[in-house]
Design a protein around this motif. Structure first.
Motif, PDB file in Angstrom:
ATOM      1  N   ILE A  88      43.788  69.433  75.994  1.00  0.00           N
ATOM      2  CA  ILE A  88      43.351  69.954  77.272  1.00  0.00           C
ATOM      3  C   ILE A  88      42.348  70.739  77.347  1.00  0.00           C
ATOM      4  CG2 ILE A  88      45.912  69.333  78.321  1.00  0.00           C
ATOM      5  CD1 ILE A  88      46.685  72.431  77.851  1.00  0.00           C
ATOM      6  N   ARG A  89      41.517  70.912  76.486  1.00  0.00           N
ATOM      7  CA  ARG A  89      40.385  71.776  76.616  1.00  0.00           C
ATOM      8  C   ARG A  89      39.338  71.322  77.420  1.00  0.00           C
ATOM      9  NH1 ARG A  89      40.004  71.836  70.102  1.00  0.00           N
ATOM     10  NH2 ARG A  89      39.790  69.867  70.763  1.00  0.00           N
ATOM     11  N   LYS A  90      39.000  71.758  78.328  1.00  0.00           N
ATOM     12  CA  LYS A  90      38.076  71.208  79.382  1.00  0.00           C
ATOM     13  C   LYS A  90      36.605  71.329  78.680  1.00  0.00           C
ATOM     14  CE  LYS A  90      40.023  72.272  83.574  1.00  0.00           C
ATOM     15  NZ  LYS A  90      39.831  73.207  84.942  1.00  0.00           N
ATOM     16  N   GLY A  91      35.760  70.218  78.299  1.00  0.00           N
ATOM     17  CA  GLY A  91      34.606  70.387  77.696  1.00  0.00           C
ATOM     18  C   GLY A  91      34.564  69.760  76.249  1.00  0.00           C
ATOM     19  N   SER A  92      35.818  69.707  75.665  1.00  0.00           N
ATOM     20  CA  SER A  92      36.152  69.057  74.378  1.00  0.00           C
ATOM     21  C   SER A  92      35.498  67.491  74.533  1.00  0.00           C
ATOM     22  CB  SER A  92      37.279  69.097  74.041  1.00  0.00           C
ATOM     23  OG  SER A  92      37.790  68.152  72.945  1.00  0.00           O
ATOM     24  N   PRO A  93      34.939  67.118  73.421  1.00  0.00           N
ATOM     25  CA  PRO A  93      34.776  66.025  73.460  1.00  0.00           C
ATOM     26  C   PRO A  93      36.053  64.756  73.350  1.00  0.00           C
ATOM     27  CG  PRO A  93      33.920  66.666  71.023  1.00  0.00           C
ATOM     28  CD  PRO A  93      34.383  67.875  72.192  1.00  0.00           C
ATOM     29  N   TYR A 137      54.789  84.144  70.620  1.00  0.00           N
ATOM     30  CA  TYR A 137      56.107  84.083  71.246  1.00  0.00           C
ATOM     31  C   TYR A 137      56.050  83.601  72.636  1.00  0.00           C
ATOM     32  CZ  TYR A 137      56.901  87.368  67.489  1.00  0.00           C
ATOM     33  OH  TYR A 137      57.124  87.767  66.157  1.00  0.00           O
ATOM     34  N   TYR A 138      57.106  82.915  73.120  1.00  0.00           N
ATOM     35  CA  TYR A 138      57.429  82.310  74.250  1.00  0.00           C
ATOM     36  C   TYR A 138      56.965  83.266  75.418  1.00  0.00           C
ATOM     37  CZ  TYR A 138      59.650  80.426  78.231  1.00  0.00           C
ATOM     38  OH  TYR A 138      59.948  79.889  79.669  1.00  0.00           O
ATOM     39  N   HIS A 139      56.288  82.951  76.307  1.00  0.00           N
ATOM     40  CA  HIS A 139      55.966  83.791  77.553  1.00  0.00           C
ATOM     41  C   HIS A 139      56.330  83.061  78.751  1.00  0.00           C
ATOM     42  CE1 HIS A 139      53.281  86.113  80.259  1.00  0.00           C
ATOM     43  NE2 HIS A 139      53.774  87.187  79.447  1.00  0.00           N
ATOM     44  N   LYS A 140      57.429  83.153  79.366  1.00  0.00           N
ATOM     45  CA  LYS A 140      57.648  82.225  80.612  1.00  0.00           C
ATOM     46  C   LYS A 140      56.548  82.078  81.738  1.00  0.00           C
ATOM     47  CE  LYS A 140      61.417  81.766  84.142  1.00  0.00           C
ATOM     48  NZ  LYS A 140      61.555  80.450  83.683  1.00  0.00           N
ATOM     49  N   GLU A 141      55.828  83.179  82.101  1.00  0.00           N
ATOM     50  CA  GLU A 141      54.922  83.305  83.205  1.00  0.00           C
ATOM     51  C   GLU A 141      53.801  82.266  82.488  1.00  0.00           C
ATOM     52  OE1 GLU A 141      56.276  86.258  82.071  1.00  0.00           O
ATOM     53  OE2 GLU A 141      57.608  86.148  83.504  1.00  0.00           O
ATOM     54  N   SER A 142      53.315  82.031  81.498  1.00  0.00           N
ATOM     55  CA  SER A 142      52.286  81.328  80.851  1.00  0.00           C
ATOM     56  C   SER A 142      52.545  80.011  80.568  1.00  0.00           C
ATOM     57  CB  SER A 142      52.007  81.862  79.660  1.00  0.00           C
ATOM     58  OG  SER A 142      51.450  83.472  79.942  1.00  0.00           O
ATOM     59  N   GLU A 143      53.945  79.576  80.717  1.00  0.00           N
ATOM     60  CA  GLU A 143      54.442  78.185  80.457  1.00  0.00           C
ATOM     61  C   GLU A 143      54.069  77.212  81.400  1.00  0.00           C
ATOM     62  OE1 GLU A 143      58.782  75.978  79.327  1.00  0.00           O
ATOM     63  OE2 GLU A 143      58.676  77.810  80.695  1.00  0.00           O
ATOM     64  N   ARG A 144      53.447  76.183  81.008  1.00  0.00           N
ATOM     65  CA  ARG A 144      52.891  75.083  81.965  1.00  0.00           C
ATOM     66  C   ARG A 144      53.519  73.657  81.289  1.00  0.00           C
ATOM     67  NH1 ARG A 144      51.785  78.949  83.920  1.00  0.00           N
ATOM     68  NH2 ARG A 144      50.197  79.712  85.355  1.00  0.00           N
ATOM     69  N   GLY A 145      53.235  72.645  81.943  1.00  0.00           N
ATOM     70  CA  GLY A 145      53.693  71.522  81.312  1.00  0.00           C
ATOM     71  C   GLY A 145      52.713  70.340  82.409  1.00  0.00           C
ATOM     72  N   LYS A 177      45.680  65.867  86.090  1.00  0.00           N
ATOM     73  CA  LYS A 177      44.453  66.352  87.068  1.00  0.00           C
ATOM     74  C   LYS A 177      44.895  67.740  87.719  1.00  0.00           C
ATOM     75  CE  LYS A 177      42.211  61.949  86.954  1.00  0.00           C
ATOM     76  NZ  LYS A 177      41.536  60.611  87.704  1.00  0.00           N
ATOM     77  N   ASN A 178      46.137  67.775  88.117  1.00  0.00           N
ATOM     78  CA  ASN A 178      46.365  68.823  88.959  1.00  0.00           C
ATOM     79  C   ASN A 178      46.943  70.112  88.003  1.00  0.00           C
ATOM     80  OD1 ASN A 178      45.929  67.846  91.021  1.00  0.00           O
ATOM     81  ND2 ASN A 178      47.910  66.784  91.352  1.00  0.00           N
ATOM     82  N   ALA A 179      46.974  69.779  86.633  1.00  0.00           N
ATOM     83  CA  ALA A 179      47.575  70.931  85.902  1.00  0.00           C
ATOM     84  C   ALA A 179      46.557  72.039  85.480  1.00  0.00           C
ATOM     85  CB  ALA A 179      48.100  70.317  84.532  1.00  0.00           C
ATOM     86  N   ASP A 180      47.204  73.514  85.226  1.00  0.00           N
ATOM     87  CA  ASP A 180      46.121  74.355  84.772  1.00  0.00           C
ATOM     88  C   ASP A 180      45.834  74.045  83.249  1.00  0.00           C
ATOM     89  OD1 ASP A 180      46.629  76.167  87.165  1.00  0.00           O
ATOM     90  OD2 ASP A 180      48.272  76.836  86.354  1.00  0.00           O
ATOM     91  N   LEU A 181      44.374  73.812  83.192  1.00  0.00           N
ATOM     92  CA  LEU A 181      44.051  73.378  81.762  1.00  0.00           C
ATOM     93  C   LEU A 181      43.261  74.554  81.208  1.00  0.00           C
ATOM     94  CD1 LEU A 181      43.160  69.786  82.454  1.00  0.00           C
ATOM     95  CD2 LEU A 181      45.569  70.596  81.764  1.00  0.00           C
ATOM     96  N   PHE A 182      42.986  74.409  79.844  1.00  0.00           N
ATOM     97  CA  PHE A 182      42.132  75.315  79.114  1.00  0.00           C
ATOM     98  C   PHE A 182      40.626  75.122  79.514  1.00  0.00           C
ATOM     99  CE2 PHE A 182      46.041  75.566  77.054  1.00  0.00           C
ATOM    100  CZ  PHE A 182      45.989  76.484  76.068  1.00  0.00           C
ATOM    101  N   GLU A 183      40.217  76.561  79.873  1.00  0.00           N
ATOM    102  CA  GLU A 183      38.725  76.570  80.130  1.00  0.00           C
ATOM    103  C   GLU A 183      37.705  76.274  79.184  1.00  0.00           C
ATOM    104  OE1 GLU A 183      37.875  76.728  83.550  1.00  0.00           O
ATOM    105  OE2 GLU A 183      40.013  76.885  83.818  1.00  0.00           O
TER     106      GLU A 183
END
Length: 189
Positions: A88-93, A137-145, A177-183
């Protein structure tokens, strides 16, 4: 331990050297120095987790956003699972591609999934015990799926959808396509 780069080179298959005799078996499941030398960066696993599930249980696709992103080293102690890592790394090959590996108590393979990947697995045996190390560690506010059955990803989970057991939370995940992905400038090292 033998390390094998998958078709997504940052995802690494770890194959232990197993010593068998009349007493059973022995193998090193993790050796920090050897592992870091192969992947080319430091790793600081801070927590071990374990989950027991029955056949058809699908967990995923999960990840945490930076600065709470997690790298994982996963394995199966009992049973068999199909393990999935999605780039999920934008710009990755290999952005939007996934790696699928069967992990089992028989093959004793492990999979290293670096930061910048969504992760999930489905249980293929009657029961499985799944174990994994994380480096944050687990961080609830940063959790995505991401939805397990996302049309763009087209993941073959090896079981009919009617046989899958999925949490209500995982049924409500966003599409790829709608998920928060890595820049693009995300650096996992």
């Amino acid at each position: 331990m033998k390390f094998i780069r998958t078709k997504i080179p940052d995802v690494v298959l770890c194959k232990p050297t197993i010593l068998n005799d009349e007493r059973g078996y022995f193998f090193e499941s993790f050796k920090k120095e050897t592992f870091e030398k192969f992947i080319g960066s430091k790793v600081n696993f801070c927590q071990d987790n374990e989950a027991k599930s029955t056949k058809g249980v699908l967990r995923g696709l999960h990840y945490q956003l930076p600065p709470f992103a997690q790298a994982k080293l996963v394995r199966v102690i009992k049973g068999k699972v199909l393990d999935i890592a999605v780039d999920i790394r934008k710009g990755s090959p290999t952005f939007g591609k996934y790696e699928a590996v069967e992990l089992s108590e028989e093959n004793k393979l492990q999979l290293y999934i670096p930061k910048g990947f969504a992760h999930g697995y489905v249980v293929l045996s009657n029961e499985a015990i799944f174990s994994y190390k994380v480096d944050n560690y687990y961080h609830k506010e940063s959790e995505r799926g991401i939805m397990y059955n996302d049309n763009f990803l087209q993941i073959d989970w090896k079981l009919p959808e009617i046989d899958l057991i999925i949490s209500e939370k995982d049924k409500m995940q966003l599409t790829f396509k709608n998920a928060d992905l890595f820049e693009e400038n995300f650096n996992q090292k």
